[in-house]
Design an enzyme around this catalytic site. Structure first.
Site, PDB file in Angstrom:
ATOM      1  N   GLY A  18       0.812  -1.228   0.000  1.00  0.00           N
ATOM      2  CA  GLY A  18       0.000   0.000   0.000  1.00  0.00           C
ATOM      3  C   GLY A  18       0.836   1.264   0.000  1.00  0.00           C
ATOM      4  N   LEU A  19       1.878   1.284  -0.813  1.00  0.00           N
ATOM      5  CA  LEU A  19       2.836   2.389  -0.736  1.00  0.00           C
ATOM      6  C   LEU A  19       2.474   3.592  -1.609  1.00  0.00           C
ATOM      7  CD1 LEU A  19       6.125   0.249  -0.826  1.00  0.00           C
ATOM      8  CD2 LEU A  19       5.043   1.292   1.176  1.00  0.00           C
ATOM      9  N   ASN A  23      -3.181   5.730  -5.735  1.00  0.00           N
ATOM     10  CA  ASN A  23      -3.372   4.528  -6.553  1.00  0.00           C
ATOM     11  C   ASN A  23      -4.369   3.670  -5.778  1.00  0.00           C
ATOM     12  OD1 ASN A  23      -3.105   1.849  -7.414  1.00  0.00           O
ATOM     13  ND2 ASN A  23      -0.928   2.030  -7.871  1.00  0.00           N
ATOM     14  N   ASN A  99       6.846   3.204 -16.531  1.00  0.00           N
ATOM     15  CA  ASN A  99       7.414   4.273 -15.723  1.00  0.00           C
ATOM     16  C   ASN A  99       8.937   4.275 -15.740  1.00  0.00           C
ATOM     17  OD1 ASN A  99       4.839   3.168 -13.748  1.00  0.00           O
ATOM     18  ND2 ASN A  99       4.797   5.233 -14.570  1.00  0.00           N
ATOM     19  N   HIS A 126       9.225   4.414  -2.592  1.00  0.00           N
ATOM     20  CA  HIS A 126       9.578   3.059  -3.048  1.00  0.00           C
ATOM     21  C   HIS A 126       9.992   3.038  -4.508  1.00  0.00           C
ATOM     22  CE1 HIS A 126       5.353   3.306  -4.308  1.00  0.00           C
ATOM     23  NE2 HIS A 126       5.509   2.222  -5.042  1.00  0.00           N
ATOM     24  N   GLU A 161       7.571  10.628 -14.363  1.00  0.00           N
ATOM     25  CA  GLU A 161       7.121   9.243 -14.230  1.00  0.00           C
ATOM     26  C   GLU A 161       7.156   8.507 -15.569  1.00  0.00           C
ATOM     27  OE1 GLU A 161       5.255   7.847 -11.118  1.00  0.00           O
ATOM     28  OE2 GLU A 161       6.226   9.421  -9.961  1.00  0.00           O
ATOM     29  N   ARG A 203       1.849  13.308  -9.970  1.00  0.00           N
ATOM     30  CA  ARG A 203       3.221  12.787  -9.955  1.00  0.00           C
ATOM     31  C   ARG A 203       4.083  13.282 -11.108  1.00  0.00           C
ATOM     32  NH1 ARG A 203       1.742   6.610  -8.045  1.00  0.00           N
ATOM     33  NH2 ARG A 203       3.768   6.150  -8.988  1.00  0.00           N
ATOM     34  N   HIS A 239      -1.598   8.223 -13.167  1.00  0.00           N
ATOM     35  CA  HIS A 239      -0.826   8.427 -14.401  1.00  0.00           C
ATOM     36  C   HIS A 239      -1.836   8.615 -15.538  1.00  0.00           C
ATOM     37  CE1 HIS A 239       2.593   5.858 -12.511  1.00  0.00           C
ATOM     38  NE2 HIS A 239       2.960   7.121 -12.486  1.00  0.00           N
ATOM     39  N   CYS A 356       0.895  -0.628 -18.239  1.00  0.00           N
ATOM     40  CA  CYS A 356       1.886  -0.258 -17.212  1.00  0.00           C
ATOM     41  C   CYS A 356       3.098  -1.164 -17.279  1.00  0.00           C
ATOM     42  CB  CYS A 356       1.301  -0.401 -15.810  1.00  0.00           C
ATOM     43  SG  CYS A 356      -0.127   0.617 -15.502  1.00  0.00           S
TER      44      CYS A 356
HETATM   45  O1  SUG Z   1       3.470   3.584  -9.234  1.00  0.00           O
HETATM   46  N1  SUG Z   1       2.052   0.636  -8.031  1.00  0.00           N
HETATM   47  C1  SUG Z   1       2.518   1.422  -9.140  1.00  0.00           C
HETATM   48  C2  SUG Z   1       1.677   1.161 -10.347  1.00  0.00           C
HETATM   49  C3  SUG Z   1       2.241   1.799 -11.570  1.00  0.00           C
HETATM   50  C4  SUG Z   1       1.335   1.723 -12.733  1.00  0.00           C
HETATM   51  N2  SUG Z   1       1.927   2.325 -13.862  1.00  0.00           N
HETATM   52  C5  SUG Z   1       1.286   2.987 -14.838  1.00  0.00           C
HETATM   53  N3  SUG Z   1       0.084   3.453 -14.686  1.00  0.00           N
HETATM   54  N4  SUG Z   1       1.921   3.198 -15.927  1.00  0.00           N
HETATM   55  C6  SUG Z   1       2.541   2.910  -8.789  1.00  0.00           C
HETATM   56  O2  SUG Z   1       1.638   3.383  -8.108  1.00  0.00           O
HETATM   57  C7  SUG Z   1       2.240  -0.360  -5.820  1.00  0.00           C
HETATM   58  C8  SUG Z   1       2.604   0.137  -4.458  1.00  0.00           C
HETATM   59  C9  SUG Z   1       2.885  -0.924  -3.450  1.00  0.00           C
HETATM   60  O3  SUG Z   1       3.620  -1.885  -3.738  1.00  0.00           O
HETATM   61  O4  SUG Z   1       2.458  -0.738  -2.352  1.00  0.00           O
HETATM   62  C10 SUG Z   1       2.792   0.545  -6.896  1.00  0.00           C
HETATM   63  O5  SUG Z   1       3.831   1.127  -6.752  1.00  0.00           O
END
Ligand code: SUG
Length: 425
Positions: A18-19, A23, A99, A126, A161, A203, A239, A356
Site C-alpha cells: 500500500g505504498l 493509486n 514508468n 519506493h 514518471e 506525480r 498516471h 503499465c
Molecule cells: O506507481 N504501483 C505502481 C503502479 C504503476 C502503474 N503504472 C502505470 N500506470 N503506468 C505505482 O503506483 C504499488 C505500491 C505498493 O507496492 O504498495 C505501486 O507502486
C-alpha cells in the site's frame, strides 16, 4: 523500424504494502497476501499473447531487492529498518516498465537518434530508487550509441514518471510523430495535492516534461504539453495512461482525462490531419468505471492490415458497462478491430495493467542487445525459472524474514544467469 514492447518481468518480491497514495487499487490491496510466482507467470502469459499477435517482444529484468545500497545510503539495513522503510526497499515496482523512461523515436529527434530519459519517480519513496537499476539496464539493452541516447533522470524537484504520461501520434511508427506530454502540476515538487488541488499527489510535473522534450531535441511545433484534469487525478488516475492511450494515428481517451480537451484535440487535428480521436463519454463509462476496469490501460497495437487491437485487462470484460461500450466500438467501422483480454490480477491489484507493464521503443530489433528480446522458447525458460525460484506467497509479515530476503535475491540471480545477464547482478 518497428515498435518493440519491453515488459518488466514481475520481481520475486511482489507484495501488497500500500505504498502509492492516489493509486486506489494498491491502497485497497494493502496488507493482503501477494502471489509473486502467479504474478510473474501472468506477465509471461501476457507477453505470449503479444507474440501470438505477431508483435516483437522485449524484457526488462527485476531489480536487486531488498535494495541494500539504498538502505545503506539512509544509514540502515533490512534488520534495522522500520516496517515502512523495509517495504520500500523490497518493492517490486520496477515491473511497471511504462514508468522506466520516456522514449522518443529517432524520427522525432533533431539528431536522428532514439532518445530515452530514465524517469526519476521521485514522488513515491519506493519508486525513487528504481532509476539507477533502470539506467544500467537501458544502457545495456540499448547500448548502441549510433542509434540510442539514454539520458539520466531530470533532477529533483521535478517529478517525472516516464512514458505513462507520454503519448505519441503518427501516421506510421517510423514517420515523424506528435509527442504529447501530460503533466499534473507545474513543478516545484510539492508534496500532497499541489496544483491538482485534490487529495492525491500529481506525480508528473510540467517542468520535467518540458525538460525531457528539450533533452530529446524534439521539434517544438510537434510537441504538446497538456494538463491532466484534476478530477481524473482525484478519481485515482495517478498516471495519464489510466485514462488515455495512443497508437499510430489513434487517440483513445476518457472524456474527463484532460484539463482542456478541446484545445488538445484542436492542436492534434492541426498537427496530424489524419488523427482519429475516440472519446469515451462519462455518461457511458464513468471515471470510476474507467479506473477500476483499466480499459484505457490497454496496449493499443497495430496489426498490419488488420487494423488495431486493444490488449485489455480481464477486469474490463468483467465490467458490463465497459464491455458493452467496447463491443460497440469494435462492431463499428473504426480503427480498433479486436479486443484481447489478458489476466493480470496480481499486477492489477497494485494498480498496474497491461500498458503499465510495458515500455514501447520504436527501433530496428537488430540494434537491440538480443538478450533483452524474447520468443516463445525463451519465455518457456523464463517461466521455468520463475516456477522454480519465485516465492509462492508473500504476506506483510513475511517482509521481516531474512530467509525471504535471501530467496528474493537468489531468484533474481537465477534469472540473470539463465539469460546470460550476470553483469547486472
Ligand atoms: O506507481 N504501483 C505502481 C503502479 C504503476 C502503474 N503504472 C502505470 N500506470 N503506468 C505505482 O503506483 C504499488 C505500491 C505498493 O507496492 O504498495 C505501486 O507502486
Amino acid at each position: 523500424m518497428i515498435e518493440i514492447n519491453f515488459d518488466g518481468i514481475v520481481g520475486p518480491s511482489h507484495n501488497f504494502a500500500g505504498l502509492s497514495l492516489g493509486n486506489l487499487a494498491a491502497t485497497r490491496s494493502a496488507g493482503a497476501a501477494a502471489h509473486p510466482r502467479e504474478a510473474a507467470l501472468q506477465g509471461v502469459a501476457k507477453m505470449r499473447a503479444c507474440l501470438d499477435l505477431g508483435l516483437t517482444q522485449g524484457i526488462l529484468l527485476p531489480h536487486t531487492r531488498p535494495n541494500a545500497a539504498w538502505l545503506a545510503a539512509l544509514g540502515s539495513d533490512m534488520a534495522g529498518a522500520d516496517a515502512v522503510l523495509r517495504a520500500n526497499a523490497m518493492s517490486a515496482s520496477p515491473m511497471w516498465a511504462a514508468n522506466a523512461a520516456t522514449v522518443s523515436p529517432a524520427a522525432d529527434c533533431g539528431d536522428g537518434m532514439c532518445h530515452l530519459t530514465v524517469a526519476n519517480l521521485q514522488t513515491m519513496p519506493h519508486r525513487s530508487h528504481e532509476w539507477q537499476g533502470t539506467l544500467a539496464q537501458l544502457r545495456l539493452a540499448l547500448g548502441d550509441a549510433r542509434h540510442f541516447a539514454v539520458h539520466s533522470p531530470v533532477p529533483s524537484p521535478f517529478g517525472d514518471e516516464g512514458a505513462a504520461n507520454h503519448m505519441r501520434l503518427c501516421s506510421r511508427h517510423d514517420a515523424p510523430g506528435i509527442e504529447v506530454f501530460v503533466y499534473g502540476e507545474g513543478g516545484g515538487g510539492e508534496a500532497g495535492g499541489g496544483e491538482s488541488g485534490g487529495p492525491f499527489p500529481a506525480r508528473q510535473h510540467r517542468e520535467a516534461s518540458a525538460a525531457v522534450a528539450r533533452l530529446h531535441r524534439l521539434d517544438p511545433a510537434r510537441t504538446i504539453l497538456a494538463a491532466q484534469s484534476a478530477e481524473a487525478i482525484a478519481a485515482g488516475a495517478f498516471h495519464n495512461d489510466v485514462v488515455a492511450v495512443a497508437n499510430g494515428h489513434v487517440l483513445f481517451a476518457h472524456e474527463q482525462a484532460f484539463a482542456d480537451p478541446d484545445a488538445l484535440y484542436a492542436r492534434l487535428r492541426a498537427a496530424l490531419p489524419g488523427v482519429e480521436i475516440i472519446i469515451v463519454p462519462a455518461g457511458a463509462v464513468s471515471l470510476a468505471d474507467a479506473i477500476s476496469s483499466y480499459l484505457f490501460n490497454g496496449q493499443l497495437v497495430s496489426l498490419g492490415d488488420e487494423g488495431m487491437a486493444l490488449i485489455l485487462p480481464s477486469e474490463a470484460r468483467d465490467n458490463p458497462r465497459v464491455w458493452a461500450w467496447l463491443q460497440g466500438l469494435v462492431a463499428g467501422n473504426g480503427p480498433i478491430r479486436r479486443l484481447v483480454p489478458v489476466e493480470l490480477r496480481q499486477s492489477m491489484a497494485n494498480g498496474g495493467g497491461p500498458a503499465c507493464l510495458r515500455l514501447r521503443v520504436v527501433a530496428d530489433p537488430a540494434t537491440v542487445d538480443p538478450r533483452f528480446l524474447v520468443d516463445a522458447a525463451k519465455l518457456d525458460w523464463i517461466a521455468a525459472v520463475i516456477a522454480a525460484h519465485w516465492p509462492e506467497v508473500i504476506t506483510p509479515e513475511d517482509l521481516v524474514r531474512p530467509a525471504l530476503w535471501d530467496q528474493v535475491r537468489g531468484a533474481r540471480l537465477a534469472l540473470l544467469a539463465a539469460l546470460d545477464l550476470g553483469e547486472l547482478a
